[in-house]
Design a protein around this motif. Structure first.
Motif, short mmCIF file in Angstrom:
data_model
loop_
_atom_site.label_atom_id
_atom_site.label_comp_id
_atom_site.label_asym_id
_atom_site.label_seq_id
_atom_site.Cartn_x
_atom_site.Cartn_y
_atom_site.Cartn_z
N ILE A 64 -8.34 -14.75 -37.58
CA ILE A 64 -6.89 -14.72 -37.85
C ILE A 64 -6.51 -13.63 -38.84
O ILE A 64 -5.65 -12.79 -38.55
CB ILE A 64 -6.41 -16.10 -38.36
CG1 ILE A 64 -6.57 -17.15 -37.27
CG2 ILE A 64 -4.95 -16.03 -38.83
CD1 ILE A 64 -5.72 -16.93 -36.05
N LEU A 65 -7.14 -13.63 -40.01
CA LEU A 65 -6.77 -12.66 -41.04
C LEU A 65 -7.10 -11.21 -40.66
O LEU A 65 -6.50 -10.29 -41.21
CB LEU A 65 -7.43 -13.00 -42.38
CG LEU A 65 -6.89 -14.26 -43.06
CD1 LEU A 65 -7.64 -14.55 -44.36
CD2 LEU A 65 -5.40 -14.13 -43.35
N GLY A 67 -6.70 -10.17 -37.55
CA GLY A 67 -5.87 -9.86 -36.38
C GLY A 67 -6.63 -9.84 -35.08
O GLY A 67 -6.19 -9.21 -34.11
N ARG A 68 -7.75 -10.52 -35.01
CA ARG A 68 -8.54 -10.57 -33.78
C ARG A 68 -8.05 -11.70 -32.89
O ARG A 68 -7.39 -12.63 -33.34
CB ARG A 68 -10.01 -10.78 -34.13
CG ARG A 68 -10.58 -9.67 -34.98
CD ARG A 68 -11.93 -10.01 -35.50
NE ARG A 68 -12.94 -9.72 -34.48
CZ ARG A 68 -14.23 -9.89 -34.66
NH1 ARG A 68 -14.70 -10.35 -35.80
NH2 ARG A 68 -15.08 -9.61 -33.69
N GLY A 69 -8.40 -11.65 -31.63
CA GLY A 69 -8.03 -12.69 -30.68
C GLY A 69 -9.16 -13.68 -30.50
O GLY A 69 -10.32 -13.29 -30.31
#
Length: 148
Positions: A64-65, A67-69
């Motif tokens: 999350i931090l 910015g990954r999926g």
């Protein structure tokens, strides 16, 4: 089981079902498993060997931090190296490992076989139970009620 093996007692009480997945599973599937089972971590197992552990904290910090999926990231990319204990580990030693390593879950492993997993909550509950037992014994001693 001996009374001196609290880790085995904890596993028998809570059950030894272990949720695991392979290193090539997606982080999304790991999070889905945790949500379905209402747990905070899942073991990563490859050919019946413990190779890692993934927690909600790993997801928050490494997916999350950044910015990954979660559907595009593999568990192997974010898993932590497992720190495990043997079934005869003391509660104090397990708590020390958790505190020192800032972790909340410890797999219990014996001869390469995963027996279960204990959480910090399990250990805190054990400590409270043990203290209650000690208090009860002391009260009986003070009142003169000795067990036969």
């Amino acid at each position: 089981m001996r009374v001196l093996d609290p880790v085995l007692f904890i596993l028998r009480k809570k059950g030894s079902d272990v949720c695991s997945l392979s290193p090539d599973a997606t982080v999304y599937s790991a999070m889905q498993m945790m949500a379905d089972k209402d747990i905070g971590a899942v073991l990563v197992v490859d050919q019946d060997q413990l190779v890692g552990i993934v927690s909600e904290r790993d997801y928050a910090r490494k997916v999350i931090l950044l910015g990954r999926g979660s559907k595009d990231t593999l568990v192997s990319e974010i898993m932590a190296s497992p720190i495990s204990i043997s079934p005869d580990c003391s509660v104090d030693e397990a708590m020390r490992l958790m505190t020192t390593n800032r972790i909340r879950h410890l797999p219990v492993v014996c001869d390469g076989k995963i027996l279960g997993i204990v959480s910090i909550g399990d250990l805190v509950n054990w400590i409270a139970f043990a203290q209650d037992q000690t208090i009860e014994q002391l009260e009986h001693y003070i009142e003169g009620k000795y067990p036969c």
